[in-house]
Design a protein around this motif. Structure first.
Motif, short mmCIF file in Angstrom:
data_model
loop_
_atom_site.label_atom_id
_atom_site.label_comp_id
_atom_site.label_asym_id
_atom_site.label_seq_id
_atom_site.Cartn_x
_atom_site.Cartn_y
_atom_site.Cartn_z
N ASP A 211 0.89 -1.20 0.05
CA ASP A 211 -0.07 -0.04 -0.09
C ASP A 211 0.74 1.11 0.04
N LEU A 212 0.27 2.42 0.19
CA LEU A 212 1.01 3.53 0.18
C LEU A 212 2.40 3.62 1.35
N LYS A 213 2.06 3.05 2.32
CA LYS A 213 3.11 2.85 3.17
C LYS A 213 4.22 2.21 2.91
N ALA A 214 4.12 1.15 2.01
CA ALA A 214 5.00 0.20 1.67
C ALA A 214 5.95 0.72 0.32
N ALA A 215 5.38 1.73 -0.49
CA ALA A 215 5.94 2.59 -1.56
C ALA A 215 7.29 2.98 -1.34
N THR A 216 7.67 3.82 -0.12
CA THR A 216 8.97 4.15 0.13
C THR A 216 9.92 3.03 0.15
N PRO A 217 9.76 2.02 1.20
CA PRO A 217 10.65 1.09 1.34
C PRO A 217 10.86 0.13 0.25
N LEU A 218 9.74 0.34 -0.67
CA LEU A 218 9.97 -0.76 -1.95
C LEU A 218 10.97 -0.14 -2.93
N THR A 219 10.49 1.39 -3.11
CA THR A 219 11.58 2.22 -4.15
C THR A 219 12.91 1.97 -3.40
N GLU A 220 13.18 2.02 -2.15
CA GLU A 220 14.51 1.82 -1.49
C GLU A 220 15.02 0.75 -1.99
N GLN A 221 14.18 -0.61 -1.82
CA GLN A 221 14.84 -1.83 -2.39
C GLN A 221 15.25 -1.80 -3.52
N MET A 222 14.63 -1.36 -4.52
CA MET A 222 14.73 -1.35 -6.12
C MET A 222 16.04 -0.54 -6.37
N LEU A 223 16.21 0.67 -5.60
CA LEU A 223 17.24 1.40 -5.80
C LEU A 223 18.73 0.91 -5.53
N GLU A 224 18.65 0.22 -4.29
CA GLU A 224 19.83 -0.73 -3.97
C GLU A 224 20.09 -1.57 -4.88
N ARG A 225 19.38 -2.26 -5.59
CA ARG A 225 19.84 -3.00 -6.60
C ARG A 225 19.90 -2.83 -8.16
N ARG A 226 19.80 -1.63 -8.15
CA ARG A 226 19.87 -1.06 -9.71
C ARG A 226 21.21 -1.48 -10.22
N GLY A 227 21.26 -1.94 -11.31
CA GLY A 227 22.70 -2.36 -12.04
C GLY A 227 22.63 -3.83 -11.85
N SER A 228 21.73 -4.73 -11.31
CA SER A 228 21.83 -5.97 -11.13
C SER A 228 20.67 -6.55 -11.66
N ASP A 229 20.60 -7.72 -12.25
CA ASP A 229 19.48 -8.22 -12.60
C ASP A 229 18.44 -8.63 -11.39
N VAL A 230 17.28 -8.61 -11.66
CA VAL A 230 16.46 -8.60 -10.46
C VAL A 230 15.15 -9.68 -10.59
N GLU A 231 15.16 -10.45 -9.60
CA GLU A 231 13.75 -11.50 -9.42
C GLU A 231 13.03 -11.06 -8.39
N VAL A 232 11.83 -10.54 -8.78
CA VAL A 232 10.83 -9.94 -7.62
C VAL A 232 9.91 -11.17 -7.33
N ASP A 233 9.94 -11.88 -6.05
CA ASP A 233 8.84 -12.75 -5.60
C ASP A 233 7.75 -12.28 -5.17
N SER A 234 6.42 -12.18 -5.94
CA SER A 234 5.25 -11.71 -5.19
C SER A 234 4.19 -12.67 -4.73
N GLY A 235 4.71 -13.86 -4.34
CA GLY A 235 3.94 -14.91 -4.02
C GLY A 235 3.11 -14.58 -2.53
N ARG A 236 3.54 -13.72 -1.94
CA ARG A 236 3.03 -13.28 -0.73
C ARG A 236 2.17 -12.34 -0.72
N VAL A 237 2.02 -11.55 -1.87
CA VAL A 237 1.33 -10.45 -1.89
C VAL A 237 -0.09 -10.72 -1.92
#
Length: 108
Positions: free
Chosen positions: A26-52
């Motif tokens: 939700d809205l509260k999760a958007a900033t932490p999610l953005t930070e997680q993405m930015l930390e991994r920029r430049g790498s191949d990424v696999e996002v597991d959405s199984g718990r969503v």
């Protein structure tokens, strides 16, 4: 093995960084999610959405922006294990599961 600027060890080229999404995006999760993405920029990424269980528009925007960024960078960005109820949410928002995936031109 080299290290990245964030002090984490580099992954072999064939191994993607893995992000496991929270149940509620939700809205509260958007900033932490953005930070997680930015930390991994430049790498191949696999996002597991199984718990969503709930996906809000803000986090969807973060995922779509990350996908566009990874595509521009020529990196792999995969969202895996998308629950059926989240697929239904995506359809209601006019997004397909393919819109969340980016493969480098050499892999497409």
């Amino acid at each position: 093995m080299g290290t990245k600027a964030m002090g984490r060890k580099s992954k072999p080229p064939s191994e993607a960084e893995r992000i496991v999404l929270n149940a509620v995006l939700d809205l509260k999760a958007a900033t932490p999610l953005t930070e997680q993405m930015l930390e991994r920029r430049g790498s191949d990424v696999e996002v597991d959405s199984g718990r969503v269980q709930r996906l809000g528009g803000q986090c969807l925007q973060v995922l779509l922006a990350a996908r566009a960024t990874w595509k521009a960078d020529g990196k792999r960005f995969l969202v895996i294990n998308i629950p059926p109820m989240i697929v239904e949410t995506l359809i209601l928002l006019g997004v397909s599961t393919e819109d969340l995936t980016s493969l480098p031109e050499t892999m497409a």
